[in-house]
Enzyme design. Structure first.
Site, PDB file in Angstrom:
ATOM      1  N   ASP A 187     -33.218  34.620 -26.692  1.00  0.00           N
ATOM      2  CA  ASP A 187     -33.237  34.229 -28.099  1.00  0.00           C
ATOM      3  C   ASP A 187     -34.200  35.008 -28.987  1.00  0.00           C
ATOM      4  OD1 ASP A 187     -31.727  32.376 -26.766  1.00  0.00           O
ATOM      5  OD2 ASP A 187     -32.578  30.640 -27.764  1.00  0.00           O
ATOM      6  N   GLU A 416     -38.579  25.757 -16.481  1.00  0.00           N
ATOM      7  CA  GLU A 416     -37.680  26.571 -17.287  1.00  0.00           C
ATOM      8  C   GLU A 416     -38.024  28.054 -17.138  1.00  0.00           C
ATOM      9  OE1 GLU A 416     -36.148  26.709 -21.966  1.00  0.00           O
ATOM     10  OE2 GLU A 416     -37.815  25.404 -21.378  1.00  0.00           O
TER      11      GLU A 416
END
Length: 475
Positions: A187, A416
């Site tokens: 991102d 994550e």
């Protein structure tokens, strides 16, 4: 300095504990129709997350893995795009931003073929889905054939690839372009910084970020970045998500995105042949895409692939994990494979605090060990690199990376991502693709067939526990 060789020899008990922990994460994140990446930070269904999750789920339940993919494909648009988010209507709109009320897919996307009854985003994510479908099929081919899995998903996959190769060939050379940083999956990578400077951000007081409710601001993209992300999505929505009508302020050919498209074209060729068709069309497309990937995105001096900014026409002068993922592409020139393996071991990507691969150049001007894709090391990209190393017969390096991934998954609580300098777990815990890909690597061949692994899991009493919760219905 920690290296890939530093993991103690695994034990059967430790691996069994890791299996059970990974299975529990996937059970806990199951919604009844699909698996959320994280119960807190990402409470809906994400596109490439579900593909990775299905790769791990196939070792627990082939039917559950099939359902993971098919639930995503049910939200596919008529133009072929698979949206990057499928929203859960049971959740309040403020559970995540941008919300369904922002994207307005069923109204703003009507002309482009958005589903009327399901709210989604209007952008896409990397096309790993055909590769995932092939691996799910291989896990139990008889069950797959009996239930008609491939016959159901094949039209979705061909439409998806056609969309990317027709509507998103914005550079005119055959590669697919991403029109928003979120589409690349990486991102807020520094690769997007220059292109984003051309985007006028929306004022931060006009929207409310939900991600900061569950994540540290130092880990997340900045408000300025978010303002630009929202501007790009707003402009795309205003144009009805029409790729021909939109004047894209951001358009980039990303090597990771296109490498996954190539790998999935090879997978789609095999799926087509399994259904009795001729996969030659997909093999030809894969070969053509590979040629263009090398022609347009390979940087010989850097020894890896780089993104191409379609506005400037130039390669983006940044080293990122996206430039290493093309190892998954079969039939790369040996010179390129050698350079990519060397890059993994060199000063730009050999991290002191983790065995995983940093998302950005450790020596780069924009390196940040904590902030999302600007340095932290991720499990899904490490899995892709592992898959690529095996593809090119680099089994020793692949084995060391596999052991590093499993060590970090266990140590971090299925985080994550990982700080590459300190080795600290960052982002959400009990993250679904981390658990799923750890399960996959615990199988005998890592990214191979899953029948032996399924038997081992039954002996470990994981599958009986799963079925108690899932209550799988008969075909």
């Amino acid at each position: 300095m920690k290296t890939l060789l530093d993991r103690p020899a695994p034990t059967a008990a430790a691996d069994l504990t890791l299996r059970r922990g990974a299975a529990r994460v996937l059970l806990d994140n199951w919604t009844g129709t699909s698996t959320v990446p994280s119960r807190t930070l990402y409470p809906h269904q994400w596109s490439w997350d579900s593909a990775f999750i299905s790769i791990g789920l196939r070792h627990l339940s082939v039917r559950r893995a099939q359902q993971e993919l098919e639930s995503l494909f049910a939200a596919q648009w008529a133009d072929g795009r698979i949206p990057h988010i499928v929203f859960n209507p049971a959740l309040p709109h403020d559970a995540y931003f941008p919300s369904p009320a922002f994207w307005r897919s069923s109204t703003a996307g009507r002309t482009a073929g958005a589903p009327a009854a399901t709210e989604t985003s209007g952008i896409v994510q990397p096309p790993v889905h055909a590769l995932a479908a092939l691996l799910v099929h291989r896990a139990d081919p008889d069950e797959s054939r009996r239930r008609g899995f491939l016959a159901r998903v094949h039209p979705h996959l061909t439409a998806w690839h056609d969309y990317l190769l027709v509507h998103r060939d914005l550079g005119g050379a055959g590669l697919a372009a991403v029109v928003h940083p979120w589409e690349a999956g990486t991102d807020n990578s520094p690769s997007w910084d220059t292109a984003l400077t051309r985007v006028e951000p929306i004022a931060p007081d006009t929207f409310r970020r939900a991600d900061l409710n569950h994540g540290q601001p130092t880990d997340r993209p900045t408000d300025l970045d978010y303002g630009r992300y929202v501007r790009l999505a707003t402009d795309y929505r205003t144009a009805g998500y029409d790729d021909r009508a939109t004047r894209f302020a951001f358009a980039v050919e990303d090597p990771c995105f296109n490498a996954l498209l190539i790998a999935s074209e090879y997978a789609l060729a095999e799926l087509t042949a399994e259904l009795g068709g001729d996969g030659g069309h997909h093999l030809h497309r894969a070969a053509t895409l590979t040629e263009q990937l090398l022609t347009r995105l390979w940087d010989e001096n850097a020894g890896l692939f780089k993104a191409r900014d379609l506005t400037s026409g130039e390669l983006v002068d940044e080293r990122t994990i996206s430039g290493l993922v093309p190892l998954i592409v079969p039939h790369l020139p040996q010179n390129a494979v050698r350079h990519l393996e060397q890059a993994l071991r060199g000063p730009h990507f050999a991290a002191p605090g983790t065995c995983l691969v940093p998302s950005y150049d450790l020596t780069g001007h924009a390196f940040d060990p904590q902030r999302y894709w600007r340095g932290p090391a991720w499990f899904n990209t490490a899995w892709l690199v592992h898959h690529g190393l095996r593809t090119h017969g680099l089994h020793s390096t692949a084995a060391r990376l596999r052991e590093g991934i499993l060590t970090e998954a266990a140590r971090s609580g299925f985080a994550e991502y990982i700080d590459p300098v300190t080795g600290d777990a960052r982002g959400a815990r009990n993250f679904s693709w981390t658990a799923a890909l750890a399960l996959d690597l615990l199988s005998s061949t890592g990214a191979g067939a899953g029948l032996e692994e399924a038997a081992a899991l039954r002996e470990a009493a994981v599958l009986p526990a799963l079925r108690t919760v899932v209550k799988e219905s008969p075909a």
